[in-house]
Design a protein around this motif. Sequence first.
Motif, PDB file in Angstrom:
ATOM      1  N   TRP A  72       0.824  -1.212   0.000  1.00 39.69           N
ATOM      2  CA  TRP A  72       0.000   0.000   0.000  1.00 39.69           C
ATOM      3  C   TRP A  72       0.862   1.268   0.000  1.00 39.69           C
ATOM      4  O   TRP A  72       0.661   2.174  -0.804  1.00 39.69           O
TER       5      TRP A  72
ATOM      6  N   SER B 161      -2.596  -1.183  -3.610  1.00 36.06           N
ATOM      7  CA  SER B 161      -3.793  -1.272  -2.770  1.00 36.06           C
ATOM      8  C   SER B 161      -4.499  -2.614  -2.952  1.00 36.06           C
ATOM      9  O   SER B 161      -4.937  -3.244  -1.978  1.00 36.06           O
TER      10      SER B 161
ATOM     11  N   ALA C  14      -2.535  -5.346  -1.381  1.00 40.38           N
ATOM     12  CA  ALA C  14      -2.628  -5.224   0.074  1.00 40.38           C
ATOM     13  C   ALA C  14      -3.913  -5.855   0.589  1.00 40.38           C
ATOM     14  O   ALA C  14      -3.928  -6.493   1.653  1.00 40.38           O
TER      15      ALA C  14
END
Length: 726
Positions: free
Chosen positions: A55, A359, A362
């Motif tokens: 992230w 993202s 993650a």
Amino acid sequence: MLRLTAFFLFVGSGFCGLLYQIVWLRLALASFGIITPVLSVVLSVFMLGLALGSWLGGRLATSLTKKSAGAAAVGYGVAEFGIGLGALVVPWAFGLGETWLLGLGEASSTSYLGMSAIVITLSILLFTTLMGATFPLMMGFLRATSRGDEETFSYLYLGNVIGAMVGALTTALLLIETLGFRNTLLVAAFVNVVIGVVAILMPRFVAGSDAAAPVRTLAPPPVDAGERQSGHRLRLALLFATGFTSMAMEVVWTRAFTPVLKTTIYAFAAVLATYLFATWVGSALYRVHLRSGKAAGIPKLLAMLFVAALLPLVLNDPRWHDLPFVVLLSLVPISMLLGYMTPQLVDDHARGEPGAAGSAYAVNVLGCILGPLFSGYVLLPMFGVKWALLSMALVYPLFLLGRAVAKTDKTVLLCKLAGVAALLVALFSTRTHEDPSVYEHAEVRRDSTASVVAHGEGMDRKLLVNGVGITSLTPLTAIMAHLPLVMRESRPESTCVICFGMGTTWRSLASWGGKFTAVELVPSVCDSFEFFWDDAAAIRAQEGARIVIDDGRRFLSRTQEQFDLITIDPPPPVEAGGSSLLYSTEFYDVLKQRLTPTGVLHQWFPGGELAISEAVVNTLAKSFPHLKVCRSFEPPHVGLHLLASLEPLEIPTVDQAIARMPEAAKKDMREWCQRYGIKMKLGWQLVLAEFKPVEEFLPKDRSIVITDDRPYNEYFWLRRAFGGSK
């Protein structure tokens, strides 16, 4: 050229990542106890770092590439340098934490579990975060300096998986056996440095200046706004679910298939390598389909995952076979599908943009963090192997509900039908090793550490932990108490047995009076005591009785008590992962501090490879000034009673042995002798006749010992494959 270089850098990065995970986990178990919470924390923090790094790295990559096309590559190189530092810092931090935490009580105590989790997190989180940042940083560099295609993540993911597979195999099969843990870490650090140097030099190979390689603009996704938003949510949900279920199932597979694969480090490596190899095949297949424009749709993948998730359960009923290759083969379909689906979802979500890729990845790793915790602490203790696997498999068809799937898609329909059929078989026919119906007269107990089965009647009763036979009713375990104690002229005031088993040794120690302690890792093992002994409740209530749920080595490190006898019966086989921690020179250094001046250590060795037997005896001989070796009196006389002390040990005569026993101990000894139809005097004659000179059991090479860094008994593949060991 840049893309190919990046691919091979990620092969090296994946190699180091798996190497660190294997070695750091083993070092953590040595420092904080061979207990499930330590295993869970290490894996969870590893995944947490990957998620956090992915992230943060996505945001950093976007920022760096705005300043300079090559800045992200430099950032990647710096991250690799930082990861390499972990090879030195983490072992030091674990050692410091181990000493600091000794005063916090049993390994099962809330204070210890909480503080050990904090120490482990502080020790490795920075380095795993740097590992997680490598994906988006390299993606940012490639997007800024080359074609910037929308499938960069899957390209790098493929290289990373290949490296991870190589790392898992070479670490287990070659590096640790030849170099030890610390030097193996240095190998990884060297690879990290090489990767870092190459990465920092990569911008020099870019044709033209930074201005000639602007950030590429993504093509808009081929859907309208509403459909795009719906697909966005679905992909993130699927990424979380696949991470959650895959890691949760890995935990269940470890417990479910231990009876077949056994407990050696090579069994773990085989499962890991199979999983990674199949993941690589799936990722490679996705890349092939992507280039031809024929990538499989999500509904089709979900339908196939439903069937594949049930195969390991349905195909490995213990009543049908005990074939390791069938177990490993059953893991291939689901691993392939997950290897196909994960990079596809990230590609579709990010479309080459490093921040979005970071993202999305993650979210997947967050599922990987929570899955093992939920599986280990909720599903397995409460519901067991069968229902844990069924619940994970049912996650995939849930995503199909409400989705429009073409009726003409025969593959989806067939997979649904096959999944329903497999589900019915699993529900009404399939059994697992922890199912009471597989045994006669069985009691099954489960906790977060293990599944324990106590079964049988009379002298045929047995104890199994995760399906592996641990012990049976035998006089050998009573002798582990009586033999070392009759070698002392005075009665013991305090005794200790490490590894409870059926409780036979602890029960025999009770007959000598004084304080008698048992240390056991698995709570359900101790809870099975009443199954094997009618007087178990009375023994528990006897003055001086104590059972401690803790790692045996850690208990001896943290207690200030001293014992007249410490008797150890490590769980079989002697090659089991982590067993060297009860045979190593470092363990004996701790143990010597816990013996009274005339105290005796009894170490049981169940037999096995001659080279390991010699290493065990040699390690004890170098650790203690006085050592006696007594072979097992039961044919074929392969087990060894190893008795060590800081003071000279004299072998008693039969009459001396009997005279030194209190009446309760004589009664316990007679009980065993009567079961075999012999008198107690003859029983002692059979035992004492098996003392042999220590020199008969020592290796020619006296430098061969078992240490924490070089676990000679656990890592043996090279020795047996090329050294001719027997």
